[in-house]
Each structure stands twice: as C-alpha cells, then as structure tokens.
Design an enzyme around this catalytic site. Structure first.
Site: not given
Length: 814
Positions: A692, A735
């Site tokens: 990611s 996140k």
C-alpha cells in the site's frame, strides 16, 4: 604358558611364581569350585589366545573398585586371589570366549609384572592350614543351622546341598568356601569370603551374611502374611457389609451411602435431563451403588455424577425482551460501535419473532482498548442473559478446551463446560477472549478443538472428553475477540461472523472520557466530581499530547495518574486548592510533564524527498514517512528500514514508474545514471511490509529526482503498478483515523476505495480533504509543489501552490 597334569590332586598342583592374570569384576571363583566365565575384554581374550590348552593356570584377582577402568597397580586389587585351571574354552558368536575355570588354591598378589598385552602377576602361596578351637566349631554349627533355615525358607536349592555342607564341617575353610559358592549371597559378600586368607574372618563374614539373609526373609514372610490377612479382612468386610445391607433393607434402615444413592436418583429424576444423558447417569448410579464407599473409583464416579447434575442442560434465562431497553443499555455503556449494536438488536428482533433461534457467533476484531471485551457484559445485560468469560490467549493444550478423559487422575471437563457450570444457563453470553493468540504444540491444537464449539451446524451435539455426553451449545451467544484477524486459522474464522472495530476519533475519545472513563476512575481513586474537574481543553491535551492509540486504554491510565496526584493532595488536606481541582491543558502539562506526542505534520516544512504514507497495524492505523537521498553511484536503489519483500518490490516498481515518466517530470537523465538512490523508512526497529506504500514511494522518488518539495500536510496510500495505475488497499478506516490524529489536512486514496469512506465518522470526513486517484501521476501532481503533470482531458495546468500554503500550521479556509 603354564599347564598342569590332570592326574595330580588339586592341592598338589605346582604354582609358578609368575602367572597370566585376570581381573574378575562380575564373578567370584572359590578354590575347588568350577565356574563358567564369559570373557569380552581385549586383554582377557588375548590372554586366552596366547595360552592355549585345557590345563592353563591363570591367577584371578578381584578389584577393590568394580567400576574402575584402570587396575594396573597392586593397590587396586584385594591382596588375596585364586589360581584357576582352564578346563574348557569355547568361542561364542558375539566374538567372546566362554571359559570354564576350576579354582585350585588361594595366592597372594606380590606384584603386577605387566599389563600389556595382558596382565601378568607375581604371586606367592598362602598358608592353607585349617585352625581348630571351640570358637571355630561354634561358628560352623551356627552357620550350618542358619543355612538349613534359609534353604527351607527360600527354596530353589538342590536337596543335597545341606548334606554336602554337613560332610565338610570338619574343614572350616572349605565349609566357608562352599557356603560362599552355593548360597545366594551378594557379590561383595562372596568377594570378601574369597579374598580373605583368615579362616575365622571368613566364617564371621559367612555368619553375618546368613543372619542378614534370614532377617530379610523373615521380613518378606511377615509382609506376605500381613497382605494375606488384609485381603482376607477385606473379603470378610465385604461379606459383612453385604449382610448388613440386607439386614438394613429388611428393617427399612438405609446407610449413608444408600441414602446418597437415593438422593442421586431423585436429583436425576428432577433435573429433566436429555434422554441420553439421563440413561447414562442412571447407569453410573447403579455402578456407584455396587461399589463400597472405600473404593477409589467411588469418589471419581461421584464427582462425575456431580458434574452432570450441576450443568444447565435445559436451564435458560428466559426474560422479556425490550428492543428500546436493549438499545438504551448498549448506548449507555459504549459510545459508537454502531455495527455491533445493530447486529445485537437484529438478533433480539429475531428472538422476538421466533421462539428458539440459534444464537450467533460473533468475532469482534480490532485494536486493543476499543471495548471488545467489555461489550460482552453490555450484551448480556441488554439480552437479559447470564455472562461468562474465558481467555484462551496462550492456550496450547487441546484438553484445556475439550477436557481430559476420566481415566486420568484429577481429570476435569474443559474450559467450555466449566464456564457453563459457572453461568448456570445454557443460553448465556459467552466471551472467548484473545482467540487469535491460541498456540499449538505436541499436546494438540486448541484452535481445531474450537471448531466444534463455534460451528453452528454441529455445536448442538458438542462432546466434552470428560463428560463423554452430547451438550447443546447452539443456544449460547458466543462472542470472540481478536486483535489480528489473520492470526485465526481459516476454518475457524469461517465459522464466525466478523465485525471489524476501528479506533476512535478525537471527538469520540473526548465523549468516552467524559461519560465513561472519568466517573469510573474517580470512583476507583476515592474522589468526587467536585474534587477534580476536567475541562475539555484538559482532556484534549491528554488525548493529543499524551496518548497515541486507537482505543482509550492509555487515556484511562493517564487520567488515573492525574487522579492519584489529586488524591494525594486531598489526603494531605489540600482539598480546597483550586489549582488542583481544575484540570486544563496547562495543569495536564504541569502534572504529567511535557507532551509526549506532537502532531506528525505540525511545524514540518515541505521537503524534497520526504512524503507521508499511511499504514495498518494490529493496534490501529499509523503514519509512515519515506525519505530518499541521492548519493554518488550508478543508478541503483538502496532500501532500508526493515522492509519486507512485498514493500521492497513495491519500491522497485515505483522507481521504474518514475523513471518511465522522467521526461514529464523534467528529470535530468544524468542525475539517475550518476547517482544511487537511498530510500529509508524511519523507525527501523519496526518491521514493515505490504504494497500500500507504492504511490507514497513513487511521490517521494519523484520529489527527490525533480528537486520539488513535497507537501507536509498530505498523506496517501495505494498500490502502484508499472504503468502507474493505483490499486485499492485495505484498512482505509484505520488509516484515515491515523491521518486525522496526526493533523493531516489532505489524504489521497485509490478510487476503488471510494466505497470504504462511507464507514468513516462524519467528524473525520469534515476535517480531512479526502480525494481519490486512479493514476500515480495524480498523486505526484497533488504532492509536489510547483509542478504539473498533464492528465487525460486536461488542457490547462492548475496554478502552482505557494510554499507557505502547504505548511500545516498555516490557517486554511474550508
């Protein structure tokens, strides 16, 4: 080689001064005795090979220490040994030699002449005259009587042995040797008799050994007699108990054990057990009735029946259900967690519509401190059920789950059955804590044992090893908790309905601290709400400056530290101090010291080759910074920061992509050819992996090679391909919460993750500028200051961003 003539009497055989020798460790050869000895040591075998013939003389001596490996000196042996004649020898299949020795006479060891290739001894004769006297006669006759008693008591001796001994009474020395050779005495005793040249000493050794053997034999006979008497007593007691039972039955009088059996039968009849369980319990009661109470199995069986009667086979907490009351209880005890609350209310609604629905198996997965375990108590209160909790963290033994079989000493049911006994109802709320931390070893795999417990299709016939009876677990409301969902084996995870819990926002933490944590911590520290008042500014200072977590566990600890400081002031009589009673942001810093955490982006200027990424961890989301520098080299890339293979490959992919668009970025090709790139991710002690960070690395490298600074208030996440496409990633909620905690203003997400933003709290969506990208060019365009990359359909570039606009501490219009 020394040989003798067979025609000479043994006592007249001439003995040379020097003879080949043997060290006998495990046997004894007496004069005039014939003994077979198996030789396996190299020296002994060499001695027999070098001295052939059946009349070879060998000097046999006995070591003082049988375990000693070296016996090369005279002091290592008893001084007296026996000269033997080899009368037969035979090689054995296992490379040993079986030799038959005949003892001739005792000799004294004067010197060890040689030890290689075999022993050679210098010997001298021993005086063999027989002493006379009344004391000698007394020793002989006493020994003879004891031998006679011993032969009668032990058995196994030849019938003519006693007569042979009586025939040799006239020779005291010969008499002692015969007893040593033919009576079952220890090897040390035999050695002591053979290695003595004093006849009186030999007779005394014989007398002491016979007395000890007779005493031992008498003890064995007494023990055997007592055992026989005890067995007879038990048989007699059993007969009398049977007669007493019959008499009491005729008189209508039952004993204690009989009364207990009746109570067990009545309890089984009243318990309304399942048919199979009741039949098994009655069989065990009949077995119990046939046993004497003194039997060891009596108490084992009684304990087993007690477990059967104590379990809630049919007991349920059937209470009236109110959806409004349940919603109120859940909202009262926990702030947020809407997904879990809705799932609980759905179950209650089904229970209202259907009489006996199967209970769900939920797994709450999320970082520590978000309220997974405490939610079980609220669910139990909201559903009107009993509550029980079992922690399986670190569990490695399968028997801890399924129990031990009754054949083992101290056997008990497993944790599941024990917890249900404590709950007292089979439809309880059962919290299985830390299910992701179970281990496995040679004793079994507990996670495999959990399959039967948590499978709705088969847990209605769950069988514990101890009970060995089916128990219905389908009515139990199982609630499992875990931090890392991936650590749960796939087959077990498939049997549970997983509900993900993300961390709390600042607003949620403030509300939880005000409504839940403060009242509880004040009560724990003996304070009232008037003695300690937290302002919102004080709580925000705690949340932002002293804790950095997804949950509220550390926040509670910090509040507790302040409460303890205040409790000390109150206890010392400073209760009226306004300075201590009101806790604002300045008071927090005075009591706890300087802030431990600062907003990640605050006071950080835009820099070349530095970008911010977002990461998911088992403890919530976190910020991840990437730094890159140019060093002289040949165009290679060096990656450090304890990165995993996937993240390393992602970095190489991002580097290749940036090289492919170097012209669009106005990058001098010589810069790449003449330099190496060092990419580093700080906090090198923490392992990092995953794809990611691809777009973050690409933006970092683009900033470095183009010389354009990257914005300090922007974070991004997404996997990048060689062609620059941005692929979706996981952990979006965690996140975004991490970016919100760190003070970021803008976050770039993959366009395919647009649907995940709906789960984000409105407070976070309002304070973060969330944008979606399909190409890494868009990420680079947004991250770098004063640079524009043409996108599909774009005709005019946007205006360059002023450097001061990208500072996170500069006010920004919304």
């Amino acid at each position: 080689m020394v040989e003798t003539k067979d025609s000479l009497p043994l006592e007249q055989t001439e003995i040379p001064d020097e003879l080949p020798g043997l060290c006998l460790r495990s046997t004894v050869v007496f004069p005039f005795d014939v003994v077979s000895v198996q030789l396996d040591r190299p020296r002994s075998l060499r001695m027999i090979d070098d001295n052939p013939g059946d009349a070879t003389l060998v000097a046999c001596f006995f070591p003082r220490d049988r375990t000693a490996e070296r016996t090369d000196e005279v002091e290592d042996y008893h001084p007296i040994g026996v000269v033997c004649r080899v009368i037969h020898r035979m090689k054995m299949p296992n490379e040993t030699i079986q030799v038959v020795f005949q003892g001739l006479r005792r000799v004294r060891l004067d010197e060890v002449v040689g030890i290689q290739p075999y022993y050679r001894f210098k010997v001298s004769p021993v005086d063999s005259r027989e002493p006379r006297g009344h004391d000698i006669d007394g020793l002989i006759y006493r020994s003879m009587e004891m031998v006679d008693e011993l032969v009668k008591a032990e058995g196994g001796y030849p019938p003519e042995m006693v007569n042979i001994l009586r025939m040799n009474i006239a020779g005291a020395g010969r008499f002692a040797d015969l007893i040593g050779a033919h009576v079952n005495l220890t090897l040390d005793v035999k050695t002591g008799i053979c290695a003595s040249d004093d006849v009186r000493e030999r007779l005394h050794i014989v007398e002491d050994a016979l007395q000890e053997s007779l005493a031992s034999q008498q003890v064995e006979q007494e023990v055997a007699q007592k055992v026989k008497v005890d067995i007879g007593r038990r048989q007699r007691e059993h007969l009398l108990r049977t007669q007493l039972k019959t008499i009491r039955k005729e008189l209508g009088i039952e004993g204690d054990s009989e009364a207990e059996i009746l109570e067990l039968r009545d309890a089984i009849a009243e318990a309304e057990l399942p048919e199979e369980v009741e039949a098994s319990a009655l069989r065990e009661v009949e077995r119990l009735a046939a046993m004497p109470p003194a039997a060891a199995e009596f108490h084992v069986l009684r304990t087993y029946l007690g477990w059967i009667l104590d379990l809630p086979w049919n007991l349920e907490d059937r209470k009236a259900i109110s959806l409004k009351a349940a919603r109120r209880i859940l909202d009262r005890d926990h702030y947020g967690l809407q997904d879990v609350k809705e799932r609980i209310l759905e179950f209650l609604a089904i229970r209202l519509l259907k009489n006996d629905p199967r209970s769900p198996v939920l797994c709450l997965s999320g970082p520590p401190g978000v309220g997974k375990t405490s939610l079980g108590k609220s669910i139990a209160e909201a559903t009107g059920r009993a509550f029980v909790r079992v922690s399986v963290g670190g569990l490695r033994d399968e028997a801890e789950v399924k129990g031990h079989r009754r054949t083992y000493v101290g056997a008990m049911p497993g944790k599941i059955i024990q917890a249900l006994k404590r709950a007292g109802a089979r439809d309880c709320v059962f919290v299985i804590d830390e299910i992701d931390k179970m281990g496995s070893d040679a004793r079994g795999d507990p996670s495999s044992a959990m399959l039967e417990v948590l499978d709705p299709e088969q847990n209605d016939t769950y069988v514990d090893h101890y009970l060995d009876l089916p128990f219905d677990l389908s009515r139990v409301f199982f609630l499992c908790t875990a931090n890392v969902l991936e650590a749960i084996p796939g087959p077990l995870r498939d049997r549970m309905e997983v509900v993900q819990l993300a961390g709390y926002t600042r607003h949620e933490k403030l509300h939880i601290a005000r409504k839940h944590l403060l009242p509880r911590v004040l009560e724990e520290n003996g304070l009232t709400a008037k003695q300690l008042v937290f302002t919102d500014a004080g709580l925000r200072a705690l949340i932002d400056g002293y804790t950095r977590e997804a949950g509220v566990r550390s926040l509670r600890r910090e509040i507790g530290r302040i409460c303890r400081r205040r409790a000390l002031e109150v206890a010392e009589g400073d209760a009226s101090s306004e300075k201590g009673a009101r806790i604002d942001d300045k008071a927090v810093e005075r009591l706890l010291g300087p802030r431990r955490f600062e907003d990640t982006a605050r006071f950080r200027d835009p820099a070349v080759g530095v970008t911010a990424g977002l990461a998911w961890t088992p403890f919530g989301g976190d910020m991840l910074f990437f730094e890159a520098s140019l060093v002289p080299g040949k165009g290679a890339i060096k990656i450090t920061g304890q990165l995993g293979d996937v993240m390393r490959e992602s970095a190489e992919t991002a580097f290749s992509f940036v090289q492919s668009i170097s012209k669009e970025l106005d990058i001098d090709p010589d810069v790449i050819r003449r330099h190496d790139i060092h990419l580093h991710v700080p906090e090198g002690a923490t392992p990092k992996d995953g794809p990611s960070a691809g777009v973050t690395i690409a933006s970092c490298l683009a900033s470095l090679l183009s010389g354009k600074p990257a914005r300090a208030d922007l974070a991004m996440t997404g996997e990048v391909t060689l062609k620059g496409r941005v692929l979706p990633v996981g952990g979006i909620k965690e996140k975004l919460l991490a970016a919100h905690r760190a003070g970021m203003r803008q976050v770039l997400l993959p366009d395919a993750n647009r649907k995940d933003v709906d789960e984000i709290p409105e407070e976070v969506r309002d304070e973060l500028d969330i944008r979606f990208t399909k190409s890494a060019r868009e990420n680079i365009d947004a991250a770098l200051l004063g640079i524009f990359l043409p996108q599909d359909g774009d005709e005019t570039p946007p205006l360059p961003i002023d450097l001061d606009d990208a500072r996170p501490d500069r006010p920004q219009a919304r």
